[in-house]
Design a protein around this motif. Structure first.
Motif, PDB file in Angstrom:
ATOM      1  N   VAL A  68       0.847  -1.186   0.000  1.00 20.97           N
ATOM      2  CA  VAL A  68       0.000   0.000   0.000  1.00 20.97           C
ATOM      3  C   VAL A  68       0.883   1.236   0.000  1.00 20.97           C
ATOM      4  N   THR A  80      -2.767  -5.251  -4.135  1.00 15.55           N
ATOM      5  CA  THR A  80      -2.726  -3.786  -4.056  1.00 15.55           C
ATOM      6  C   THR A  80      -4.153  -3.260  -4.210  1.00 15.55           C
ATOM      7  N   GLY A  81      -4.263  -1.942  -4.155  1.00 16.25           N
ATOM      8  CA  GLY A  81      -5.547  -1.290  -4.392  1.00 16.25           C
ATOM      9  C   GLY A  81      -5.865  -1.117  -5.868  1.00 16.25           C
ATOM     10  N   ASN A 131     -10.232  -0.777   1.376  1.00 12.90           N
ATOM     11  CA  ASN A 131      -8.989  -0.822   2.137  1.00 12.90           C
ATOM     12  C   ASN A 131      -9.046  -1.910   3.203  1.00 12.90           C
ATOM     13  N   THR A 169      -3.275   5.464   2.833  1.00 10.39           N
ATOM     14  CA  THR A 169      -2.274   4.537   3.350  1.00 10.39           C
ATOM     15  C   THR A 169      -2.360   4.464   4.863  1.00 10.39           C
ATOM     16  N   GLU A 209      -4.974   2.120   5.959  1.00 11.93           N
ATOM     17  CA  GLU A 209      -4.563   0.721   5.810  1.00 11.93           C
ATOM     18  C   GLU A 209      -3.575   0.320   6.907  1.00 11.93           C
TER      19      GLU A 209
END
Length: 160
Positions: free
Chosen positions: A14, A44-45, A94, A113, A116
């Protein structure tokens, strides 16, 4: 060839999208590559910035990268990912990303971030940080560079 030390593990990377610095992108690509070389599946996002760089590193090393997108349009994700999964959850994705991961590596920092990082910390998901914002000492393992970050992930997951 022997299996990597992270074979069968899913590791989320992230970090910032829009505000990613060049150093964040270089580190994320190196982390993605090293995780793939160790046999991990990268999560990942799904978008640009750190997410795209990590996916680029993983796929360049022959690994698999899965992007969990916030929206419902698969075409909105970065093409470096092996698979893009539209969740339709917005920022709530997330939480899905963190909970689907065996460990989380944060490269750089942004508000998304930080969410997360907090979710990983609150739910006990092992967390490694590269150049985070000023956080409490118990937030996670702070690594100096990409190789140290991947070594830390390996160490944190060794007993799990």
């Amino acid at each position: 060839m022997h299996p990597g030390r992270l074979e069968g593990r899913y590791v989320a990377v992230v970090g910032p999208a829009d505000d990613a610095r060049d150093v964040d992108l270089a580190r994320a690509e190196a982390v993605g590559r090293a995780l793939a070389e160790e046999g991990a599946v990268l999560l990942t996002g799904g978008h640009h910035g750190v997410m795209r760089a990590a996916a680029r590193g993983a796929t360049a090393a022959g690994g698999v990268s899965i992007g969990l997108l916030p929206g419902s349009d698969r075409a909105a994700g970065s093409p470096e990912h092996t698979h893009l999964l539209p969740t339709g959850l917005g920022e709530l994705r997330n939480g899905l990303l963190v909970r689907a991961a065996d460990a989380v590596g944060a490269v750089g920092c942004s508000w998304g971030t930080l969410s997360e990082i907090a979710l990983a910390r609150r739910t006990g998901v092992p967390l490694v940080l590269l150049d985070p914002w000023d956080l409490p000492a118990d937030a996670g393992v702070v690594a100096a560079d990409a190789p140290a970050a991947v070594r830390a992930v390996v160490g944190l997951l060794a007993g799990r």
